[in-house]
Design an enzyme around this catalytic site. Structure first.
Site, mmCIF file in Angstrom:
data_model
loop_
_atom_site.group_PDB
_atom_site.id
_atom_site.type_symbol
_atom_site.label_atom_id
_atom_site.label_comp_id
_atom_site.label_asym_id
_atom_site.label_seq_id
_atom_site.Cartn_x
_atom_site.Cartn_y
_atom_site.Cartn_z
ATOM 1 N N LEU A 45 0.785 -1.321 0.064
ATOM 2 C CA LEU A 45 0.030 0.007 -0.038
ATOM 3 C C LEU A 45 0.955 1.292 -0.085
ATOM 4 C CD1 LEU A 45 -2.745 -1.059 2.566
ATOM 5 C CD2 LEU A 45 -2.986 -0.935 0.194
ATOM 6 N N ALA A 95 4.952 3.154 1.340
ATOM 7 C CA ALA A 95 6.231 2.933 2.146
ATOM 8 C C ALA A 95 6.500 4.250 2.747
ATOM 9 C CB ALA A 95 7.282 2.236 1.347
ATOM 10 N N GLY A 96 7.308 4.269 3.764
ATOM 11 C CA GLY A 96 7.576 5.686 4.309
ATOM 12 C C GLY A 96 8.766 5.617 5.285
ATOM 13 N N MET A 148 9.027 5.003 8.443
ATOM 14 C CA MET A 148 9.160 4.024 9.405
ATOM 15 C C MET A 148 9.278 2.426 8.819
ATOM 16 S SD MET A 148 6.396 4.926 12.378
ATOM 17 C CE MET A 148 6.728 3.450 13.303
ATOM 18 N N GLY A 149 8.583 2.205 7.500
ATOM 19 C CA GLY A 149 8.738 1.005 7.001
ATOM 20 C C GLY A 149 7.715 0.874 5.706
ATOM 21 N N LYS A 195 1.757 -2.749 8.868
ATOM 22 C CA LYS A 195 2.895 -1.915 8.831
ATOM 23 C C LYS A 195 4.053 -2.566 9.255
ATOM 24 C CE LYS A 195 2.437 2.641 10.087
ATOM 25 N NZ LYS A 195 2.548 3.875 10.853
ATOM 26 N N ASP A 203 -0.740 15.347 14.158
ATOM 27 C CA ASP A 203 -0.708 15.211 12.933
ATOM 28 C C ASP A 203 -2.109 15.130 12.452
ATOM 29 O OD1 ASP A 203 0.738 15.752 10.513
ATOM 30 O OD2 ASP A 203 1.352 13.548 10.425
#
Length: 724
Positions: A21, A23-24, A26-27, A43, A137
């Protein structure tokens, strides 16, 4: 969603992984499915971060925070293992788009829909705060739209309301544009539930208008406005505006609580069903839900599994495109095999079309119509030139859409072009902000979009599959203008020592980028002591500001702003007897400045990313055709638009002549990986983000009510400028 990669696991705990879905930092987030058929967003942390004790502590905190929140409008945690070798967290999967996606693709929500959205998110925040947490956020990307109502997600940076945190005390955490003043200034002890209420108000203003209440642009400027400026709530109805104004109070203690916001936004009908959403958003949710239901089982993947071999591609021929210009084959030739929408003739695709369209989205009736009309005319001449070729493999027509320089109209225009299946590529938009507004629409449609006049560097700040910026960005143009000021006037025995730079915030993103680069180059690079002034949008008396700058001893003046304020500054400088160099950026190049400034315009030097066709030998046939069609010489950006359309037409022809069926998937990549020699110059792009690779700024001087070409802005040797 994209497929799993060879190194991805096929399952985690009880979840069979179906694809990625996203990626960022953190993972990776996977789409997972249980044996009972339930879908989840899983995640998984990056392996190189899981050994970091602080990172593992942050992940454990996220799990604990999410588990403590109980609300039908917050996405619940289904399972988690913070102590696994690679910690993971699974939450319920919501197949709908985020609020950010929905507004970008389909425009603002209707007022009632925005109120229902606000009530649900406020209830979710009330649950967050009741659990002793602060989300920190709240933004459109963290609100998902489902058929039965919105969902608040991502507690990754939530923290206890007592202030305990694992981040530094002076760290700004969150998303600029949705940060409260206490977050913008990193006042850690003041960050609490009222900060989330402030962000919720920003989110609702965006949902109703498609704009951020404190504007956009460079982070420093945006944070400054958040702390000091009043919000822009134009377009918000009076009742909601009153509530949002209270939520956006600078003092956290004066804001209502999330529960109070939810009560004030409560509707007679609960947010069940889809009546609160526009039909286009409902269709998107339904389509994504249907795709999730139709997902097949995925065979297990294994680390080290080889990538599938690419399909064979026919040998490609070079094409001599219309106007006598050569489009060379680029590095992306393999991408010609399959274009996403129509497929490949060898795979049983329908017969090739005999008619295609090139779209033009431009400001044809608004504040930049002078430029937009020229762009439409240049594009039209390119299409007409192609249609006169006896060997053309198909016919073209031009699909023009007037956005009038308005972001809401721009979104509607972009959706019309994206929905027209004959449109293969689009030129546009004229302005920076309309282009920024429509990028998600064209990205979602994989429809190539090329601009010749929108120079915001934010347009190319992220990788893109469809956008091309066929002009240097505003910071590049500003850097060249600073070089001219430093070196050209020194050659004329008028060295500059105390330049003044005025930043006009009526055009804030452009002005900020331009002024920041000018001040950096003149100050840090060339060692000048600049005299900068920032003029708020509410200030109409530029004469007073300019007089102060002259009294301070400036010996050159640079205007970072639009034509209207530049004209006021020009008259004020003339009245003050100022005789130093006068410079400005591309916003000033046009009739508006000349007409408003009158005689005071004479002597102004403007740097802009547009060439004069009369100075280009290769453009003579184009200039003759333009004069024959429109009765005068071509204006600014007409030649560049002719080149942009010719580039995209050339690649369409290449695909057809090589046996393919033109579609939308690979055209932009193919143009970006080639090199094009047009009538106005040579074009090549940086493939990942679509930036023009190279500078192309020209200088014009105002004389007797017109702008006369002066020279190409020098990059190294300013001697040729003096000769001009």
């Amino acid at each position: 969603m994209e497929g799993l990669r060879p190194g991805d696991p096929s399952a985690i705990a009880g979840y069979r992984l179906l694809g990625r879905l996203g990626a960022g930092g953190m993972g990776v987030v996977y789409l997972g499915r249980t044996d009972s058929g339930e879908l989840a967003a899983v995640k998984v942390t990056l392996s190189d971060q899981s050994d970091d004790p602080d990172f593992r502590a942050r992940f454990r905190r996220e799990v604990e925070a999410a588990r403590r929140v109980s609300s039908p409008w917050a996405v619940p945690v289904a399972a988690a293992d913070p102590d696994a070798p690679e910690p993971w967290l699974a939450t319920a999967f919501v197949p709908g788009p985020s609020l950010a996606e929905a507004v970008a693709a389909h425009g603002p929500l209707p007022p009632r829909g925005a109120r229902i959205l606000g009530a649900a998110v406020a209830r979710a925040l009330a649950a967050v705060h009741a659990a002793g947490l602060v989300h920190r956020d709240v933004k459109p990307g963290n609100v998902l739209l489902a058929l039965d109502g919105p969902r608040l997600i991502d507690f990754g940076i939530a923290r206890p309301a007592d202030g305990t945190a694992l981040t530094a005390a002076d760290m700004v955490v969150g998303t600029p544009g949705f940060l409260a003043p206490e977050q913008a200034e990193a006042r850690g002890s003041e960050i609490g539930p009222p900060s989330d209420v402030f962000a919720l108000a920003c989110l609702l203003a965006y949902a109703v208008t498609g704009r951020l209440p404190f504007g956009r642009g460079a982070v420093d400027a945006l944070l400054y406005r958040t702390v000091h400026d009043d919000p822009d709530l134009g377009g918000v109805d009076d009742g909601l505006a009153e509530l949002l104004t209270a939520c956006l109070a600078k003092d956290p203690g004066r804001r209502p609580t999330a529960a109070e916001v939810a009560e004030r936004l409560a509707e007679d009908t609960p947010p069940g069903g889809t009546a609160w959403l526009p039909p286009e958003v409902v269709r998107t949710i339904a389509e994504r839900s249907a795709r999730m239901l139709a997902l097949p089982d995925i065979e297990p993947t294994h680390a080290g599994e080889p990538e599938p071999a690419p399909r064979p591609v026919a040998r490609r021929r070079a094409l001599l495109a219309g106007g006598g210009t050569l489009l060379a084959a680029g590095a992306g030739a393999a991408l010609w095999a399959v274009l996403r929408d129509e497929g490949d003739a060898s795979a049983g695709a329908p017969p090739r079309r005999k008619k295609w369209a090139i779209g033009v989205q431009a400001d044809l009736s608004g504040p930049q119509k002078e430029l937009g009309i020229e762009q439409e005319r240049g594009a039209r001449l390119a299409v007409e030139a192609f249609n006169t070729r006896p060997d053309r493999p198909f016919s073209l027509h031009l699909a023009a859409a007037d956005d009038a320089g308005d972001e809401t109209r721009a979104l509607a225009a972009a959706r019309r072009l994206a929905d027209d299946r004959e449109v293969a590529a689009v030129l546009g938009s004229t302005g920076d902000y309309t282009t920024q507004a429509v990028l998600p629409v064209y990205e979602e449609a994989a429809l190539p979009l090329m601009t010749v006049s929108a120079g915001l560097n934010l347009l190319t700040s992220k990788p893109s599959r469809s956008f091309m910026q066929a002009c240097p960005g505003h910071p590049e143009t500003a850097a060249q203008l600073a070089y001219v000021l430093q070196n050209f006037y020194r050659q004329l025995k008028r060295p500059v020592a105390r330049p003044g730079v005025l930043q006009d915030r009526t055009d804030d993103q452009y002005a900020w980028q331009y002024a920041a680069m000018i001040n950096h180059m003149l100050g840090s690079r060339y060692g000048h002591r600049t005299h900068p002034r920032v003029v708020p949008a509410s200030v109409g008396d530029y004469a007073r500001v300019v007089r102060e700058m002259v009294d301070a001893g400036i010996d050159a003046y640079v205007h970072a702003g639009g034509a209207g304020s530049a004209a006021q500054a020009a008259r004020a400088l003339r009245a003050a007897g100022f005789d130093g160099p006068l410079l400005a950026g591309p916003r000033v190049l046009g009739r508006e400045f000349l007409e408003l400034a009158g005689d005071a315009a004479d002597g102004w030097v403007v740097g802009a990313p547009v060439a004069d066709p009369s100075r280009k030998p290769a453009a003579k046939p184009f200039a003759a055709a333009y004069r024959k069609r429109y009765g005068r010489a071509p204006g600014h950006y007409a030649g560049e638009s002719f080149d942009a359309i010719s580039m995209m037409i050339g690649q369409l022809v290449r695909t057809v002549r090589d046996g393919g069926t033109p579609g939308r998937g690979a055209l932009a990549d193919s143009v970006r990986r080639g090199r094009y020699k047009g009538i106005m110059g040579e074009y090549r792009f940086k493939p990942e983000r679509g930036q023009l690779d190279g500078l192309g700024t020209c200088l014009y001087v105002a004389e007797g009510g017109r702008f006369r070409y002066l020279a190409d802005a020098p990059a190294e040797d300013p001697g040729r400028l003096r000769k001009a």
